[in-house]
Enzyme design. Structure first.
Site, PDB file in Angstrom:
ATOM      1  N   HIS A  22       0.832  -1.201   0.000  1.00  0.00           N
ATOM      2  CA  HIS A  22       0.000   0.000   0.000  1.00  0.00           C
ATOM      3  C   HIS A  22       0.871   1.257   0.000  1.00  0.00           C
ATOM      4  CE1 HIS A  22      -4.045  -1.784   0.738  1.00  0.00           C
ATOM      5  NE2 HIS A  22      -3.307  -2.782   1.234  1.00  0.00           N
ATOM      6  N   ASP A  24       0.157   4.315   0.836  1.00  0.00           N
ATOM      7  CA  ASP A  24       0.010   5.110   2.052  1.00  0.00           C
ATOM      8  C   ASP A  24       0.449   4.345   3.293  1.00  0.00           C
ATOM      9  OD1 ASP A  24      -2.172   3.572   1.265  1.00  0.00           O
ATOM     10  OD2 ASP A  24      -3.607   4.690   2.453  1.00  0.00           O
ATOM     11  N   GLU A 212      -8.871 -12.094   5.464  1.00  0.00           N
ATOM     12  CA  GLU A 212      -7.877 -11.583   6.423  1.00  0.00           C
ATOM     13  C   GLU A 212      -8.553 -11.472   7.777  1.00  0.00           C
ATOM     14  OE1 GLU A 212      -4.906  -7.735   7.140  1.00  0.00           O
ATOM     15  OE2 GLU A 212      -6.652  -7.541   5.841  1.00  0.00           O
TER      16      GLU A 212
END
Length: 363
Positions: A22, A24, A212
């Site tokens: 990711h 960010d 997840e």
């Protein structure tokens, strides 16, 4: 393990492939502090770089996906200008290349970076500019990397179709595919069926965060209802794998289907431990899934929050499971086979970069 076993230092020299990272979640701590100062963001818990790095990792070690996601308020908070996005993307490309990554798919949600008036298009173009700049800088230092982008829609919002259309619009300039991210519980992937249908009928690629924080139902919906090509994480597929009293392993119907179809699992070991999806690296489901020859890939998820690199993730697995170079190469080729890149370029990287790179390493 023998003296020739992979170490963190030698793993850094090996060509690696990253599918789940990711943007960010991978900022340099110093960049967070400097961008906060430059953009007037005043919400950081501290502006001391060393303390800030420790804070991100401690906050992410909560054992809860929801708490883990809260750390992104700060990274997204400093990424609301074109200049900030260009810088973060360029540094991501440089850092990955420096770690020996030769192909990376880095994802982000454009809708998270429009708080100060940027358009979705401006966000995408700034990130692509940054990736190009970082790739150029890495090449100057003798590091070659191919950067690709995945655009995420946040599953708790209602902009998935809009982001899917954006991904298709920019697919010829580096956007390789689409994803949905964010909290799984209460936000099943089927809420975004129109977006997945649009991606499929546009002959484009997509992965889905599933399995997840939520279990088999999330994986089943992602594959059977939405048609996911890959599973972001997917570690909960082990809920459908049982070991009997004789130690024999039995796959349920869904687990067998995922393995038979060679559905890639984008597994992120350290992140899974932080969010409670796995109790520890040594007890991570990756060990079982790799032994059963699922299409396992190894990934970083969020390098800042986990304090990791792709090399350090592999080094942890070497320590936990005794993996050697052949195993690391297997994970790497799994990832390259599963990339949202055209067949010719995947084959070129496997045959002309990855295999020759491992052939030079001790076995």
């Amino acid at each position: 393990m023998s003296d020739l076993a992979p170490t963190l230092e030698t793993i850094r020299t090996a060509p690696k492939v990253l599918l789940h990272d990711h943007l960010d979640g991978g900022l340099r701590p110093r960049t967070v502090a400097e961008l906060a100062e430059a953009t007037g963001y005043r919400e950081l818990p501290t502006t001391d770089v060393a303390e800030l790095e420790r804070w991100f990792q401690a906050a992410a070690n909560s054992g809860s996906l929801e708490s883990y996601l809260e750390t992104f308020a700060h990274t997204c908070g400093v990424m609301q200008t074109e200049q900030a996005l260009v810088r973060v993307a360029a540094e991501a490309a440089e850092d990955l290349a420096e770690d020996g990554v030769v192909y990376a798919e880095v994802r982000y949600a454009p809708e998270l970076f429009v708080e100060r008036g940027l358009s979705l298009e401006a966000v995408v173009e700034a990130v692509q500019e940054g990736f190009a700049e970082g790739t150029r800088r890495a090449a100057e230092r003798g590091r070659r990397i191919h950067m690709a982008t995945l655009l995420c829609a946040m599953r708790q919002h209602a902009r998935a179709l809009e982001i899917a259309e954006l991904a298709v619009r920019y697919r010829d300039v580096g956007v390789a595919g689409f994803d949905i991210a964010g909290p799984e519980a209460g936000f099943p992937p089927t809420r975004n069926l129109d977006a997945f249908e649009y991606i499929r009928t546009s002959n484009a690629h997509f992965t889905i965060h599933a399995g997840e924080a939520f279990g088999l139902a999330s994986i089943w919906e992602a594959i059977q209802h939405c048609g996911a090509e890959r599973l972001g994480h997917g570690v909960r597929i082990t809920d459908d794998i049982k070991t009997d009293e004789r130690g024999e392993v039995h796959l349920g119907r869904l687990a067998g289907y995922v393995r038979d179809r060679r559905t890639p699992l984008e597994i992120c070991p350290s992140s899974n431990v932080q969010t409670g999806a796995a109790p520890s690296i040594a007890e991570h489901p990756l060990g079982l899934l790799a032994r059963l020859r699922f299409r396992v890939t190894v990934n970083t998820d969020n390098r800042l929050m986990s304090g990791c690199t792709l090399s350090s993730e592999f080094a942890e697995l070497v320590d936990a499971f005794g993996y050697g170079w052949a195993d690391i190469q297997w994970f790497t080729i799994n990832a390259m086979k599963s990339a949202f890149l055209d067949f010719d370029r995947r084959l070129d990287l496997i045959n002309n970069v990855i295999k020759p790179g491992y052939a030079k390493l001790p076995n």
